[in-house]
Write an enzyme that holds these catalytic residues in place. Structure first.
Site, short mmCIF file in Angstrom:
data_model
loop_
_atom_site.label_atom_id
_atom_site.label_comp_id
_atom_site.label_asym_id
_atom_site.label_seq_id
_atom_site.Cartn_x
_atom_site.Cartn_y
_atom_site.Cartn_z
N ASP A 243 0.85 -1.19 0.00
CA ASP A 243 0.00 0.00 0.00
C ASP A 243 0.89 1.24 0.00
O ASP A 243 1.93 1.27 0.66
CB ASP A 243 -0.86 0.04 1.26
N HIS B 224 4.96 -7.36 -0.12
CA HIS B 224 4.71 -8.71 -0.63
C HIS B 224 5.38 -8.93 -1.99
O HIS B 224 5.69 -8.00 -2.72
CB HIS B 224 3.19 -8.92 -0.77
N SER C 70 8.27 4.70 5.04
CA SER C 70 9.28 3.83 4.44
C SER C 70 9.07 3.76 2.94
O SER C 70 8.08 4.25 2.41
CB SER C 70 9.19 2.42 5.05
#
EC number: 4.1.1.65
Length: 295
Positions: A113, A169, A256
């Protein structure tokens, strides 16, 4: 003010920034910049804040954070009352149905996201960040022979702000090598900071691995730490079979960045993301969302 492109309503939104006043003061005032260089950018500062976020006392921040930023807890595996500390909440897992992954092997998906930028025809000496700041791919990777393999390739920069889901992921089936760690500082990766500190990604702590994907070639999968990110946690098992959508790891508290590098003629990025990137705007995406396709 950070404006980004919302591809769902095909319009621009304004990002609600966690700690915006602090960021503006730190990166815009002489005193703030001095503190940044002497203390805030150092590992010690992030470790102190990370220590607090791992303590039970930090639980009191959770509900206020949820309410201030409108976080949808119906997507979370656990509810706010079940978290042991703020970092436990921050690194929360989502229900599997919250981030469905399409099995189509031709579809390229977002690894997490956040807000994404895309650059094709990669120039190894000058990759453009948010706000038009350039940095060298050679310096970022610190491996000239590896960098040359990605000349004229494609770069994806996914910025995760503190309000985002902070697990990342794999975007395809494949096998991922061991992680290589590069030491660095802990500058913020927010656009407010990127406009003030040149080549932040090359200066910050970062890690990368080579992901041998089945459908998109060998991908450099990089994670960049930032202010208050005490740890980049890798949860995958190196050199074993990985499935599309499997978790690779997560960031502890802070904003991040995940950066992916693809070799030439392996992928095609969706036009809306490319066009907004050329205009200097990030596009909001979620993990598993299609963002391109195999060439």
């Amino acid at each position: 003010m950070i404006k980004y492109y919302n591809r769902r309503n095909k319009d621009y939104d304004i990002e609600k920034v966690a700690g915006e006043k602090y960021l503006n003061w730190t990166y815009s005032s002489p005193i703030g910049m001095n503190l940044l260089e002497v203390f805030i950018k150092k590992k010690f500062f992030s470790k102190i804040y990370g220590f607090y976020c791992n303590k039970r006392l930090s639980r009191k921040k959770i509900n206020k954070f949820i309410n201030d930023f409108g976080i949808d807890m119906s997507l979370s595996e656990n509810q706010s009352s079940n978290f042991k500390c703020f970092n436990d909440f921050f690194t929360r897992k989502l229900k599997k149905e919250a981030r469905p992954v399409k099995a189509d092997k031709n579809l390229l998906i977002s690894p997490g996201d956040g807000k994404i930028l895309a650059y094709k025809n990669l120039n190894l000496n000058s990759v453009t960040e948010v706000k038009g700041i350039n940095y060298s791919f050679y310096e970022l990777i610190n491996n000239d022979s590896l960098a040359k393999e990605y000349d004229n390739g494609t770069c994806l920069v996914l910025r995760l702000c503190p309000t985002d889901y902070h697990r990342f992921h794999f975007i395809d089936n494949g096998i991922c090598e061991n992680t290589i760690k590069l030491k660095g500082f802990y500058y913020s990766v927010n656009p407010i900071a990127l406009s003030k500190i040149p080549s932040v990604f090359c200066k910050n702590k970062r890690e990368y691995s080579i992901f041998h994907s089945e459908n998109f070639g060998d991908i450099i999968f990089m994670e960049v730490g930032a202010t208050c990110v005490g740890s980049i946690i890798q949860t995958y098992k190196p050199n074993t079979k990985i499935l599309k959508g499997d978790e690779k790891g997560y960031f502890k508290f802070g904003g991040s960045t995940v950066i992916l590098f693809f070799k030439k003629n392996t992928i095609k990025i969706d036009n809306d993301i490319l066009s907004q990137s050329k205009l200097g705007y990030e596009t909001s995406v979620i993990m598993g969302e299609p963002i391109g396709s195999r060439k």
